[in-house]
Design a protein around this motif. Structure first.
Motif: not given
Length: 130
Positions: A81-86
Motif C-alpha cells: 500500500l505505501p507504494t501506491q499513489g501519493d
C-alpha cells in the motif's frame, strides 16, 4: 494495467479510513470514484497501434487483454500500500493512521479480499522490410 476497485464493501471501508486519516490524499478520492474504464486504456492502446503503423517498420499491431484476480491477505495489502499513489508523500503520522485503519478494515472483511486487474498490451512484429 488497470486495477479495478476492490469489492464494494472494501472500497467503502477504505474510503472512510482515508476520509479520516488523509482526507486530501489521492486515495481519499480514488476509493469513491467509479471503476476506471477500460475504454480509456483502449484509447491509449489504439494510439500506440496507430504510432506503430505510422512507423512503417512493423506488421499489423495486435491488442491483447489479460484479466486476472489476486487475493490479498491483510499483511500483503499493507506491505504494498505505501507504494501506491501519493502514499509516499503522506506525513508519517497520516500514513501510519491510514495503514492502521486499512488493516482494521481488511480484518473486518475477514482478513483478506480479492482485487481484479486487467492489462492491455499492444504488440507488433518487426517487418522483414525494416
Amino acid at each position: 494495467m488497470s486495477r479495478r476497485p476492490p469489492p464494494p464493501e472494501a472500497a467503502e471501508a477504505f474510503a472512510a479510513v482515508y476520509d479520516r486519516a488523509a482526507p486530501a490524499s489521492l486515495a481519499a478520492r480514488a476509493y469513491r470514484l467509479p471503476a476506471p474504464a477500460l475504454a480509456g486504456y483502449s484509447t491509449l492502446a489504439d494510439r500506440a497501434a496507430d504510432g506503430i503503423r505510422r512507423a512503417g517498420a512493423f506488421g499489423e499491431p495486435e491488442q491483447w487483454r489479460f484479466d486476472w484476480s489476486r487475493p490479498y491477505s491483510r499483511d500483503e495489502w499493507l506491505d504494498q500500500l505505501p507504494t501506491q499513489g501519493d502514499h509516499s508523500r503522506l506525513p508519517p503520522a497520516d500514513l501510519a493512521a491510514a495503514l492502521a485503519g486499512v488493516g482494521a478494515a481488511v480484518d473486518a472483511l475477514g482478513g483478506g479480499f480479492t482485487m481484479e486487474y486487467t492489462a492491455v498490451v499492444v504488440t507488433a512484429a518487426l517487418s522483414g522490410d525494416a
